[in-house]
Motif scaffolding. Structure first.
Motif, PDB file in Angstrom:
ATOM      1  N   MET A   1      45.368  12.153  35.531  1.00 49.66           N
ATOM      2  CA  MET A   1      44.915  13.150  34.576  1.00 49.66           C
ATOM      3  C   MET A   1      44.782  14.477  35.318  1.00 49.66           C
ATOM      4  O   MET A   1      44.199  14.531  36.396  1.00 49.66           O
ATOM      5  CB  MET A   1      43.570  12.711  33.983  1.00 49.66           C
ATOM      6  N   ASN A   2      45.324  15.575  34.740  1.00 46.55           N
ATOM      7  CA  ASN A   2      45.272  16.866  35.411  1.00 46.55           C
ATOM      8  C   ASN A   2      43.873  17.453  35.358  1.00 46.55           C
ATOM      9  O   ASN A   2      42.985  16.928  34.695  1.00 46.55           O
ATOM     10  CB  ASN A   2      46.307  17.825  34.807  1.00 46.55           C
ATOM     11  N   GLY A   3      43.677  18.582  36.040  1.00 41.71           N
ATOM     12  CA  GLY A   3      42.363  19.199  36.125  1.00 41.71           C
ATOM     13  C   GLY A   3      41.767  19.539  34.777  1.00 41.71           C
ATOM     14  O   GLY A   3      40.606  19.268  34.503  1.00 41.71           O
ATOM     15  N   ALA A   4      42.570  20.157  33.885  1.00 40.13           N
ATOM     16  CA  ALA A   4      42.060  20.540  32.572  1.00 40.13           C
ATOM     17  C   ALA A   4      41.727  19.302  31.731  1.00 40.13           C
ATOM     18  O   ALA A   4      40.695  19.246  31.060  1.00 40.13           O
ATOM     19  CB  ALA A   4      43.079  21.412  31.841  1.00 40.13           C
ATOM     20  N   GLY A   5      42.601  18.299  31.767  1.00 40.99           N
ATOM     21  CA  GLY A   5      42.351  17.070  31.012  1.00 40.99           C
ATOM     22  C   GLY A   5      41.124  16.341  31.522  1.00 40.99           C
ATOM     23  O   GLY A   5      40.318  15.839  30.744  1.00 40.99           O
ATOM     24  N   ALA A   6      40.990  16.271  32.856  1.00 39.08           N
ATOM     25  CA  ALA A   6      39.817  15.614  33.438  1.00 39.08           C
ATOM     26  C   ALA A   6      38.550  16.377  33.095  1.00 39.08           C
ATOM     27  O   ALA A   6      37.517  15.781  32.773  1.00 39.08           O
ATOM     28  CB  ALA A   6      39.976  15.497  34.951  1.00 39.08           C
ATOM     29  N   GLY A   7      38.630  17.713  33.131  1.00 35.51           N
ATOM     30  CA  GLY A   7      37.464  18.521  32.802  1.00 35.51           C
ATOM     31  C   GLY A   7      37.032  18.327  31.370  1.00 35.51           C
ATOM     32  O   GLY A   7      35.842  18.227  31.071  1.00 35.51           O
ATOM     33  N   LEU A   8      37.989  18.238  30.451  1.00 36.64           N
ATOM     34  CA  LEU A   8      37.669  18.020  29.044  1.00 36.64           C
ATOM     35  C   LEU A   8      37.046  16.647  28.846  1.00 36.64           C
ATOM     36  O   LEU A   8      36.021  16.506  28.173  1.00 36.64           O
ATOM     37  CB  LEU A   8      38.926  18.170  28.178  1.00 36.64           C
ATOM     38  N   TRP A   9      37.653  15.617  29.441  1.00 31.86           N
ATOM     39  CA  TRP A   9      37.139  14.267  29.322  1.00 31.86           C
ATOM     40  C   TRP A   9      35.721  14.186  29.880  1.00 31.86           C
ATOM     41  O   TRP A   9      34.835  13.600  29.253  1.00 31.86           O
ATOM     42  CB  TRP A   9      38.063  13.286  30.059  1.00 31.86           C
ATOM     43  N   LEU A  10      35.490  14.783  31.050  1.00 29.78           N
ATOM     44  CA  LEU A  10      34.155  14.746  31.653  1.00 29.78           C
ATOM     45  C   LEU A  10      33.155  15.551  30.825  1.00 29.78           C
ATOM     46  O   LEU A  10      31.981  15.175  30.718  1.00 29.78           O
ATOM     47  CB  LEU A  10      34.204  15.257  33.090  1.00 29.78           C
ATOM     48  N   SER A  11      33.606  16.642  30.225  1.00 32.24           N
ATOM     49  CA  SER A  11      32.724  17.429  29.365  1.00 32.24           C
ATOM     50  C   SER A  11      32.296  16.621  28.140  1.00 32.24           C
ATOM     51  O   SER A  11      31.120  16.623  27.767  1.00 32.24           O
ATOM     52  CB  SER A  11      33.426  18.718  28.923  1.00 32.24           C
ATOM     53  N   VAL A  12      33.232  15.916  27.528  1.00 35.73           N
ATOM     54  CA  VAL A  12      32.903  15.069  26.376  1.00 35.73           C
ATOM     55  C   VAL A  12      31.962  13.943  26.813  1.00 35.73           C
ATOM     56  O   VAL A  12      30.984  13.632  26.121  1.00 35.73           O
ATOM     57  CB  VAL A  12      34.184  14.513  25.713  1.00 35.73           C
ATOM     58  N   LEU A  13      32.243  13.350  27.960  1.00 32.35           N
ATOM     59  CA  LEU A  13      31.378  12.288  28.489  1.00 32.35           C
ATOM     60  C   LEU A  13      29.946  12.795  28.654  1.00 32.35           C
ATOM     61  O   LEU A  13      28.991  12.124  28.241  1.00 32.35           O
ATOM     62  CB  LEU A  13      31.919  11.780  29.833  1.00 32.35           C
ATOM     63  N   MET A  14      29.779  13.993  29.211  1.00 35.04           N
ATOM     64  CA  MET A  14      28.434  14.528  29.427  1.00 35.04           C
ATOM     65  C   MET A  14      27.760  14.894  28.105  1.00 35.04           C
ATOM     66  O   MET A  14      26.550  14.736  27.955  1.00 35.04           O
ATOM     67  CB  MET A  14      28.469  15.745  30.351  1.00 35.04           C
ATOM     68  N   LEU A  15      28.538  15.349  27.127  1.00 35.64           N
ATOM     69  CA  LEU A  15      27.972  15.639  25.818  1.00 35.64           C
ATOM     70  C   LEU A  15      27.441  14.365  25.175  1.00 35.64           C
ATOM     71  O   LEU A  15      26.316  14.333  24.652  1.00 35.64           O
ATOM     72  CB  LEU A  15      29.023  16.295  24.921  1.00 35.64           C
TER      73      LEU A  15
END
Length: 150
Positions: A1-15
């Motif tokens: 998973m690229n940086g932007a995709g990983a960042g989005l996934w991790l952001s959703v996880l934290m939400l």
């Protein structure tokens, strides 16, 4: 998973994790009231959490999570989790789940800013800029207003 995709996934996880914190506070404080013991409710929470975490360790194949790979101070996070759970389980039935979580959030904002600014505990440094400071003040004001509606 690229940086932007990983960042989005991790952001959703934290939400989603953020949604779970007040739910956990409400459930555990309710359990504490029904048991007549906030400490007993915290104990139950940690036993269930230990079993769930143990299952994840088994599923992911994590090897020996207790091996000494970090300074002893890094193990103190468990005490902080216990302090948080005991505190919110004790306070939420008395001051309300919302008030308890709002105050926890304010403490998180201040401590997270200090950890980021000073790169404490091995965290990546994110200096406190004027823009970030203004954002922190606005968030703190929002927490205050949400705690004192009307």
């Amino acid at each position: 998973m690229n940086g932007a995709g990983a960042g989005l996934w991790l952001s959703v996880l934290m939400l989603v994790a953020g949604f779970g914190i007040p739910v956990m506070a409400a459930l555990n404080s309710g359990l504490g009231v029904r048991l007549g013991s906030p400490v007993g409710a915290a104990f139950v929470l940690f036993v269930v959490g230990m079993l769930a975490s143990g299952l994840v360790v088994l599923i992911t194949g994590t090897t020996n999570p207790f091996r000494p790979v970090a300074p002893a101070g890094f193990w103190l996070g468990g005490f902080l989790v216990a302090f948080y759970v005991l505190s919110v389980t004790l306070a939420a039935p008395r001051i309300g789940v919302g008030n308890a979580i709002f105050l926890v959030l304010l403490g998180q904002l201040v401590s997270a800013t200090a950890i980021d600014h000073f790169a404490l505990f091995g965290a990546q440094r994110h200096p406190l800029t004027l823009t970030r400071a203004l954002g922190l003040v606005l968030m703190a004001c929002g927490v205050f207003l949400a705690r004192h509606p009307g």
